[in-house]
Scaffold this motif. Structure first.
Motif, PDB file in Angstrom:
ATOM      1  N   ASP A  53     -11.502   4.607 -37.990  1.00  0.00           N
ATOM      2  CA  ASP A  53     -11.445   6.066 -37.915  1.00  0.00           C
ATOM      3  C   ASP A  53     -11.050   6.559 -36.536  1.00  0.00           C
ATOM      4  O   ASP A  53     -10.441   7.619 -36.413  1.00  0.00           O
ATOM      5  CB  ASP A  53     -12.784   6.662 -38.355  1.00  0.00           C
ATOM      6  CG  ASP A  53     -12.906   6.612 -39.869  1.00  0.00           C
ATOM      7  OD1 ASP A  53     -11.989   7.113 -40.539  1.00  0.00           O
ATOM      8  OD2 ASP A  53     -13.880   6.027 -40.365  1.00  0.00           O
ATOM      9  N   LEU A  54     -11.382   5.810 -35.518  1.00  0.00           N
ATOM     10  CA  LEU A  54     -10.979   6.202 -34.167  1.00  0.00           C
ATOM     11  C   LEU A  54      -9.455   6.313 -34.100  1.00  0.00           C
ATOM     12  O   LEU A  54      -8.907   7.227 -33.484  1.00  0.00           O
ATOM     13  CB  LEU A  54     -11.492   5.150 -33.172  1.00  0.00           C
ATOM     14  CG  LEU A  54     -11.515   5.547 -31.705  1.00  0.00           C
ATOM     15  CD1 LEU A  54     -12.293   6.830 -31.475  1.00  0.00           C
ATOM     16  CD2 LEU A  54     -12.107   4.425 -30.860  1.00  0.00           C
ATOM     17  N   GLY A  55      -8.783   5.418 -34.797  1.00  0.00           N
ATOM     18  CA  GLY A  55      -7.322   5.413 -34.815  1.00  0.00           C
ATOM     19  C   GLY A  55      -6.726   6.589 -35.575  1.00  0.00           C
ATOM     20  O   GLY A  55      -5.522   6.820 -35.531  1.00  0.00           O
ATOM     21  N   VAL A  56      -7.596   7.334 -36.294  1.00  0.00           N
ATOM     22  CA  VAL A  56      -7.132   8.537 -36.973  1.00  0.00           C
ATOM     23  C   VAL A  56      -7.186   9.704 -35.981  1.00  0.00           C
ATOM     24  O   VAL A  56      -6.451  10.668 -36.082  1.00  0.00           O
ATOM     25  CB  VAL A  56      -8.033   8.816 -38.206  1.00  0.00           C
ATOM     26  CG1 VAL A  56      -7.730  10.159 -38.842  1.00  0.00           C
ATOM     27  CG2 VAL A  56      -7.890   7.690 -39.222  1.00  0.00           C
ATOM     28  N   GLU A  57      -8.069   9.584 -34.993  1.00  0.00           N
ATOM     29  CA  GLU A  57      -8.322  10.715 -34.088  1.00  0.00           C
ATOM     30  C   GLU A  57      -7.676  10.586 -32.720  1.00  0.00           C
ATOM     31  O   GLU A  57      -7.578  11.565 -31.993  1.00  0.00           O
ATOM     32  CB  GLU A  57      -9.835  10.906 -33.924  1.00  0.00           C
ATOM     33  CG  GLU A  57     -10.531  11.150 -35.238  1.00  0.00           C
ATOM     34  CD  GLU A  57     -11.406  12.370 -35.235  1.00  0.00           C
ATOM     35  OE1 GLU A  57     -11.856  12.768 -34.152  1.00  0.00           O
ATOM     36  OE2 GLU A  57     -11.637  12.932 -36.314  1.00  0.00           O
ATOM     37  N   ILE A  58      -7.329   9.365 -32.333  1.00  0.00           N
ATOM     38  CA  ILE A  58      -6.622   9.212 -31.053  1.00  0.00           C
ATOM     39  C   ILE A  58      -5.359   8.381 -31.307  1.00  0.00           C
ATOM     40  O   ILE A  58      -5.315   7.614 -32.274  1.00  0.00           O
ATOM     41  CB  ILE A  58      -7.498   8.550 -29.946  1.00  0.00           C
ATOM     42  CG1 ILE A  58      -7.897   7.115 -30.322  1.00  0.00           C
ATOM     43  CG2 ILE A  58      -8.719   9.381 -29.611  1.00  0.00           C
ATOM     44  CD1 ILE A  58      -8.555   6.339 -29.181  1.00  0.00           C
ATOM     45  N   PRO A  59      -4.338   8.535 -30.455  1.00  0.00           N
ATOM     46  CA  PRO A  59      -3.140   7.716 -30.669  1.00  0.00           C
ATOM     47  C   PRO A  59      -3.496   6.236 -30.610  1.00  0.00           C
ATOM     48  O   PRO A  59      -4.331   5.817 -29.788  1.00  0.00           O
ATOM     49  CB  PRO A  59      -2.244   8.110 -29.490  1.00  0.00           C
ATOM     50  CG  PRO A  59      -2.742   9.442 -29.037  1.00  0.00           C
ATOM     51  CD  PRO A  59      -4.215   9.446 -29.314  1.00  0.00           C
TER      52      PRO A  59
END
Ligand SMILES: Nc1ncnc2c1ncn2[C@@H]1O[C@H](COP(=O)(O)OP(=O)(O)OP(=O)(O)O)[C@@H](O)[C@H]1O
Ligand SMILES: CC(=O)C(=O)O
Ligand SMILES: [K+]
Ligand SMILES: [Mg+2]
Length: 566
Positions: free
Chosen positions: A337-343
């Motif tokens: 999910d982190l990869g959904v919110e940061i590049p």
């Protein structure tokens, strides 16, 4: 200049050995700091070693009948095969799903090295989860494993509730789609149900709707009430429960603040976890420290010692990182999910930053998601995946986690073996080829609240490395000193003896710690003699092997410590 000296009590009956230890302590540290340790060293204190072991040997004769060593079967086998220094330090977490929920499959994962089983409450029923927890406890009880249980909350997340098709659906370039919060049964072509009522609020024409961090991208062309009419500008796949995020001018439109960190369903799942006796609760989409503190207080008031792990998977959590790490019992770098919110290109540096901060603040940290993603379908990992796993180990993460690889993949057991082998190899490389200082003290710059315990463990770890001892034994009630020793990532393994089952299960997540349930008495000498003997009786400790001992288990011994600031 003020200098601090610690005059610590030695737990030893040997005045000569004690003097030698003190002397060596001075030579090793250059200051008279000596952790209360009893140790023998093959090379430097051969005569003392022989005497100490003989003394211990006589004690074991008396205690043989009553005690057995609660070492788990996996560690015992690994110890026999590889010896103390060959033991794996990095811990392994496996997500349990339909592919591995039978007793036999769980046993395979446990044998392969699973330390913690994770249950994602997003999926399946509570009955299903209850059944899995029962099987894990049965395996521990009947087969001698030591696998802890973690539940992972669903959290409030904006995702696809239904995309109008049975599994994945392709969005073609230029195709027009409706994203709606309207609930409907069955399929409607080119229509996607979003999970959250306020999904379209604040969204404007021209914003980008990104699916699963880039699996497909749409441009919002019209807002019609709660619906969005969108055009696909980057074709790709829509998977069940795909994650949705909005971007404007290259920046994330943050929507998590509109949602509670723990929903009503999450609270019911937490109650379920409490009643099933889980060891960890991983909180999804933590935004700040308040939610973590709230859950920790809730558990404390119920007198439950379940550990609360905060999942770092939103942009907001990165803004409040330090306070979240401080408040929690551990962290998960939830890269999915982190990869959904940061590049995506920021993930590697963010991961390293979180791991370093966790070590400074002495909190265990798990690196999660897509470590061996291709193994969901294939029996071998990609070279890039093995490199990613090795990098997390080189960064000294406490644990690595499998998600779909074990939950739905065809090669879960093999994936655990890949993690195990890659970790062991990288640990050995860091150590033996001396590519990395085994004691990067500068990274531990922060002083924790209990400075005495911190200093004892820093010094003890350094001594253990410099003297080349075979193992560190720590006697601990709540795991504090075991965790402070682990924080130093010493070369020898840390055997943590505790009489609290919750401590044993929590320490399962910590780098290099082998937690053992043991009936600790108030007599430290007896504890030491018994544990050394039990390990010796299994043929794992030979005469002349060196063991360094630290303890926070007995308050009266602890109180004999004195610290003078001059
Ligand atoms: N208990 C389960 N029952 C059915 N499928 C499951 C279960 N647990 C996991 N899965 C499947 O395995 C995949 C990966 O699992 P995981 O729970 O790690 O997903 P995730 O998206 O990384 O986690 P999160 O939802 O916390 O972000 C899921 O997409 C789901 O298809
Ligand atoms: C594990 C998890 O929740 C994630 O990577 O998003
Ligand atoms: K989750
Ligand atoms: Mg997640």
């Amino acid at each position: 200049m003020a200098s601090m000296t610690a005059d610590l009590a030695f737990v030893s009956n040997y005045p000569m050995a004690k003097a030698s230890c003190m002397d060596l302590g001075k030579r090793v540290f250059g200051v008279p700091v000596s952790p209360r340790i009893i140790w023998s060293n093959r090379r430097k204190l051969k005569s003392f070693a022989t005497r100490a072991v003989m003394q211990v040997g006589s004690i074991v004769e008396e205690s043989k009948k009553e005690e057995c060593l609660g070492l788990d079967v996996v560690t015992e086998a690994e110890l026999r095969e590889k010896g103390f220094l060959g033991l794996r330090k990095t811990k392994l977490v496996c997500t349990v799903g339909p592919a591995c929920c039978s007793y036999e499959e769980l046993e395979k994962l446990a044998s392969a090295g699973m330390n913690v089983a994770r249950l994602n409450m997003c999926h399946n029923t509570r009955i299903w989860h209850q059944d899995v927890i029962k099987k894990i406890k049965k395996l521990n009880h009947e087969k001698g494993f030591c696998v802890s249980v973690m539940i992972d909350t669903e959290g409030s997340q904006i995702h696809v509730a239904d995309h109008g098709g049975p599994s994945s659906v392709k969005a073609e370039d230029g195709s027009i789609w409706f994203f709606t919060t309207e609930k409907f049964e069955g399929c409607r072509s080119f229509t996607v149900q979003a999970s959250y009522e306020g999904f379209a609020e604040g969204i404007k024409e021209g914003d980008e709707l990104v699916v699963d961090g880039g699996m497909a991208t749409f441009e919002v062309i019209e807002r019609i009430g709660n619906d969005l009419r969108c055009k696909c500008i980057d074709p790709g796949l829509l998977l069940p429960r795909a994650k949705l995020s909005f971007w404007r001018n290259g920046k994330l439109v943050e929507k998590h603040h509109e949602l509670p960190t723990l929903s009503t369903k999450d609270w019911s799942d937490i109650e379920f976890g409490i009643s099933e006796g889980v060891d960890f609760i991983a909180m999804s989409f933590v935004r700040d420290a308040d939610a973590v503190k709230h859950l920790k207080n809730y558990l404390l008031n119920k007198n439950k010692s379940i550990k609360v792990l905060a999942k770092i998977e939103s942009l907001e959590s990165l803004h409040n990182l330090e306070e979240i790490v401080e408040a929690s019992d551990g962290i998960m770098v939830a890269r999915g999910d982190l990869g959904v919110e940061i590049p995506l290109e920021q993930i590697p540096t963010v991961q390293e930053k979180i791991i370093i901060l966790c070590r400074q603040l002495n909190k265990p940290v798990i690196v999660a998601s897509q470590l061996l993603e291709s193994m969901i379908e294939y029996p071998t990992p990609t070279r890039a995946e093995v490199a990613d796993v090795s990098e997390a180990v080189r960064q000294y993460a406490d644990a690595l986690m499998l998600s779909g690889e074990s939950a739905i993949g065809c090669f879960g057991e093999k994936a655990v073996c890949v993690l195990r082998m890659a970790s062991t190899r990288m640990e050995l490389w860091s150590r033996e080829e001396n590519q990395q200082p085994s004691f990067p003290q500068r990274e531990l710059g922060v002083s924790l609240s209990d400075q005495i315990a911190e200093q004892i463990c820093n010094s003890a770890s350094r001594m253990a490395n410099n003297l080349g001892v075979d193992a560190v034994f720590v006697y601990t009630k709540h795991g504090q000193m075991a965790s402070l020793l682990s924080r130093n990532r010493p070369i020898p393994p840390i055997f943590a003896f505790t009489n609290e089952e919750s401590t044993q299960m929590a320490l399962n997540l910590q780098w290099g710690v082998i937690p053992i349930l043991f009936d600790l008495s108030d007599d430290m000498d007896a504890n030491m003699a018994k544990t050394i003997d039990l390990i010796k009786a299994k043929g794992m400790l030979k005469e002349g092997d060196a063991v360094l001992i630290v303890s926070d288990a007995i308050p009266t011994v602890y109180q004999t410590l004195q610290v003078k600031v001059i």
